[in-house]
Design an enzyme around this catalytic site. Structure first.
Site, PDB file in Angstrom:
ATOM      1  N   CYS A 159       0.815  -1.226   0.000  1.00 51.67           N
ATOM      2  CA  CYS A 159       0.000   0.000   0.000  1.00 51.67           C
ATOM      3  C   CYS A 159       0.845   1.270   0.000  1.00 51.67           C
ATOM      4  CB  CYS A 159      -0.968   0.004   1.179  1.00 51.67           C
ATOM      5  SG  CYS A 159      -2.001  -1.456   1.235  1.00 51.67           S
ATOM      6  N   ASN A 217     -10.195   0.210   0.342  1.00 53.85           N
ATOM      7  CA  ASN A 217      -8.729   0.235   0.296  1.00 53.85           C
ATOM      8  C   ASN A 217      -8.275  -0.425  -1.013  1.00 53.85           C
ATOM      9  OD1 ASN A 217      -5.998  -0.233   0.612  1.00 53.85           O
ATOM     10  ND2 ASN A 217      -6.154  -0.908   2.745  1.00 53.85           N
ATOM     11  N   HIS A 244      -2.985   7.328   2.160  1.00 52.29           N
ATOM     12  CA  HIS A 244      -3.475   5.995   1.815  1.00 52.29           C
ATOM     13  C   HIS A 244      -4.832   5.790   2.491  1.00 52.29           C
ATOM     14  CE1 HIS A 244      -3.931   1.843   1.105  1.00 52.29           C
ATOM     15  NE2 HIS A 244      -3.680   1.468   2.348  1.00 52.29           N
TER      16      HIS A 244
HETATM   17  O1  UT7 Z   1      -3.621  -0.951   3.707  1.00 54.78           O
HETATM   18  C1  UT7 Z   1      -3.056  -1.010   5.007  1.00 54.78           C
HETATM   19  C2  UT7 Z   1      -3.655  -1.974   5.718  1.00 54.78           C
HETATM   20  N1  UT7 Z   1      -4.782  -2.056   6.494  1.00 54.78           N
HETATM   21  C3  UT7 Z   1      -5.115  -1.261   7.505  1.00 54.78           C
HETATM   22  O2  UT7 Z   1      -4.639  -0.179   7.694  1.00 54.78           O
HETATM   23  C4  UT7 Z   1      -6.134  -1.811   8.465  1.00 54.78           C
HETATM   24  C5  UT7 Z   1      -5.858  -1.400   9.875  1.00 54.78           C
HETATM   25  N2  UT7 Z   1      -6.797  -1.988  10.810  1.00 54.78           N
HETATM   26  C6  UT7 Z   1      -8.100  -1.692  10.827  1.00 54.78           C
HETATM   27  O3  UT7 Z   1      -8.558  -0.897  10.027  1.00 54.78           O
HETATM   28  C7  UT7 Z   1      -8.976  -2.326  11.886  1.00 54.78           C
HETATM   29  O4  UT7 Z   1      -8.163  -2.983  12.834  1.00 54.78           O
HETATM   30  C8  UT7 Z   1     -10.013  -3.308  11.306  1.00 54.78           C
HETATM   31  C9  UT7 Z   1     -11.076  -2.543  10.513  1.00 54.78           C
HETATM   32  C10 UT7 Z   1      -9.331  -4.315  10.405  1.00 54.78           C
HETATM   33  C11 UT7 Z   1     -10.722  -4.068  12.432  1.00 54.78           C
HETATM   34  O5  UT7 Z   1     -11.332  -3.144  13.327  1.00 54.78           O
HETATM   35  P1  UT7 Z   1     -11.169  -3.339  14.892  1.00 54.78           P
HETATM   36  O6  UT7 Z   1     -11.945  -2.255  15.531  1.00 54.78           O
HETATM   37  O7  UT7 Z   1      -9.691  -3.419  15.183  1.00 54.78           O
HETATM   38  O8  UT7 Z   1     -11.917  -4.697  15.138  1.00 54.78           O
HETATM   39  P2  UT7 Z   1     -11.349  -6.062  15.787  1.00 54.78           P
HETATM   40  O9  UT7 Z   1     -10.374  -6.719  14.878  1.00 54.78           O
HETATM   41  O10 UT7 Z   1     -10.919  -5.765  17.190  1.00 54.78           O
HETATM   42  O11 UT7 Z   1     -12.651  -6.938  15.865  1.00 54.78           O
HETATM   43  C12 UT7 Z   1     -13.722  -6.595  16.718  1.00 54.78           C
HETATM   44  C13 UT7 Z   1     -14.819  -7.605  16.541  1.00 54.78           C
HETATM   45  C14 UT7 Z   1     -14.340  -9.056  16.614  1.00 54.78           C
HETATM   46  O12 UT7 Z   1     -15.352  -9.824  17.259  1.00 54.78           O
HETATM   47  P3  UT7 Z   1     -15.190 -10.259  18.800  1.00 54.78           P
HETATM   48  O13 UT7 Z   1     -13.915 -11.052  18.851  1.00 54.78           O
HETATM   49  O14 UT7 Z   1     -15.088  -8.960  19.565  1.00 54.78           O
HETATM   50  O15 UT7 Z   1     -16.422 -11.044  19.043  1.00 54.78           O
HETATM   51  C15 UT7 Z   1     -14.265  -9.478  15.178  1.00 54.78           C
HETATM   52  O16 UT7 Z   1     -14.438 -10.867  15.001  1.00 54.78           O
HETATM   53  O17 UT7 Z   1     -15.408  -7.448  15.227  1.00 54.78           O
HETATM   54  C16 UT7 Z   1     -15.439  -8.728  14.580  1.00 54.78           C
HETATM   55  N3  UT7 Z   1     -15.316  -8.512  13.151  1.00 54.78           N
HETATM   56  C17 UT7 Z   1     -16.383  -8.321  12.344  1.00 54.78           C
HETATM   57  N4  UT7 Z   1     -17.704  -8.307  12.590  1.00 54.78           N
HETATM   58  C18 UT7 Z   1     -18.517  -8.072  11.535  1.00 54.78           C
HETATM   59  C19 UT7 Z   1     -14.184  -8.436  12.420  1.00 54.78           C
HETATM   60  N5  UT7 Z   1     -14.500  -8.200  11.132  1.00 54.78           N
HETATM   61  C20 UT7 Z   1     -15.851  -8.131  11.059  1.00 54.78           C
HETATM   62  C21 UT7 Z   1     -16.766  -7.918  10.015  1.00 54.78           C
HETATM   63  N6  UT7 Z   1     -18.080  -7.880  10.296  1.00 54.78           N
HETATM   64  N7  UT7 Z   1     -16.360  -7.689   8.728  1.00 54.78           N
END
Ligand code: UT7
Length: 324
Positions: free
Chosen positions: A118, A281, A251
């Site tokens: 990215c 993204n 980005h």
């Molecule tokens: O291009 C460069 C790369 N990428 C980035 O910059 C991404 C950087 N990271 C992020 O943007 C965020 O960390 C994410 C959007 C990927 C995730 O958000 P988060 O607030 O960190 O969520 P999390 O990973 O802590 O997950 C929270 C909950 C989990 O459930 P439990 O364990 O709390 O029950 C996940 O399983 O959300 C759940 N979850 C979802 N639920 C519905 C994860 N993905 C999804 C989904 N739909 N798509």
């Protein structure tokens, strides 16, 4: 020493739009649960463009390249250099840049790909800038292009909802007027595991895991910290106060990352170009696509100061400070 100025931009998005609701309905048929509410609230993404099966990165890149050349008022045979930033090349080789060159119907100019995920477009822009400043290149075409949908695991809701396909391009030309003012590129290979697609082709077989895997929270933290530091460093190098920036073109990964960065830099949120709601993204394509949108709608104007920033797998990050 000549400067490298941005003299044209272009973008291309595949026509098929997939909204969060469309995606949630499709994933539900696989037993994967997600919702528009979760995706919008956690990321700011509302829709993405997805290429049809069989569409190649070089096709998207060529469309963006043609638009940028037209915008610059140049012909393909005016180019001395073509760089494509991509992590989803058509082939192992030849490079996607060589395929774009052939699609444009020309030969002779140097053409190669840059792989910095990215951050790829910012790395490619910095490379073209250095060659122009060295006097070796007069007109360079720099493209970020991806068909990321091809490396997504559609059973992994933590990643597949985040990405889209697209291409953006810029023409850089040698000029006596200031253009790119300062550049900062960094990487920390020790963090390779937090964002990777660790597949390989060996003996005619795909080995390892070819799908994108990500530790979202680790990437989130590193992205915020590295981009804030990089913004300070590149502005210091140019002797320019952060407060004199007219625009930030970052980005497009997550609107919460962008809000954190603008808060930490004390930069008003309305100075940050945001397209991730519509594009999601698009990896190496996201910065030039966002730039192209804001250039064409008149927000970015000649004479203004803009900070372009990339961050992603590797782990890589970088900033380019440019007088438009
Ligand atoms: O291009 C460069 C790369 N990428 C980035 O910059 C991404 C950087 N990271 C992020 O943007 C965020 O960390 C994410 C959007 C990927 C995730 O958000 P988060 O607030 O960190 O969520 P999390 O990973 O802590 O997950 C929270 C909950 C989990 O459930 P439990 O364990 O709390 O029950 C996940 O399983 O959300 C759940 N979850 C979802 N639920 C519905 C994860 N993905 C999804 C989904 N739909 N798509």
């Amino acid at each position: 020493m000549p400067y490298a100025r941005i003299t044209g931009t272009g973008g291309y998005l595949p026509p098929r739009i997939v909204t969060n609701d469309d995606l949630a309905a499709d994933l539900a048929t696989r037993g994967v649960e997600t919702s528009d509410a979760w995706i919008t609230e956690r990321t700011g993404i509302r829709q993405r463009h997805i290429a049809d099966p069989g569409a190649k990165t070089s096709d998207l890149a060529t469309a963006a390249a043609r638009a940028a050349l037209e915008n610059a008022g140049l012909q393909a045979d005016d180019l001395d250099l073509i760089i494509v930033a991509t992590s989803t090349p058509d082939f192992i080789f030849p490079s996607t840049a060589c395929l774009v060159q052939a699609n444009l119907g020309v030969g002779g100019a140097a053409a190669f790909d840059v792989q910095a995920v990215c951050s790829g477009f910012v790395y490619a822009l910095a490379t073209a800038d250095a060659m122009i400043r060295a006097g070796r290149v007069r007109h360079a075409l720099v493209i970020g292009a991806e068909v990321f949908s091809g490396i997504l695991d559609w059973n992994d809701r933590r990643t597949c909802v985040l990405f889209g396909d697209g291409a953006g391009a810029m023409v850089l030309s040698a000029s006596d007027e200031p253009g790119i003012l300062a550049v900062r590129l960094n990487a920390d290979g020790r963090q390779q595991h937090i964002l990777c697609a660790a597949g390989n082709v060996s003996g005619g077989q795909v080995t390892g895991d070819p799908f994108l895997r990500m530790d979202g929270q680790a990437v989130f933290k590193l992205a915020v910290n590295s981009l804030v530091r990089s913004a300070h460093e590149v502005c210091d190098e140019a002797g320019i106060a952060l407060s004199s920036l007219d625009w930030m073109v970052p980005h497009q990964a997550n609107v919460r990352i962008l809000n954190f960065i603008s808060r930490k830099l004390d930069l008003p949120e309305d100075k940050v170009i945001v397209t991730l709601d519509k594009h999601a993204n698009t990896s190496a394509a996201s910065v030039p696509l966002a730039f192209d949108v804001a250039w064409r709608d008149g927000r970015l104007r000649p004479g203004q100061l803009a900070l372009l920033q990339g961050v992603g797998g590797g782990f890589t990050w970088g900033s380019v400070l440019v007088r438009l």
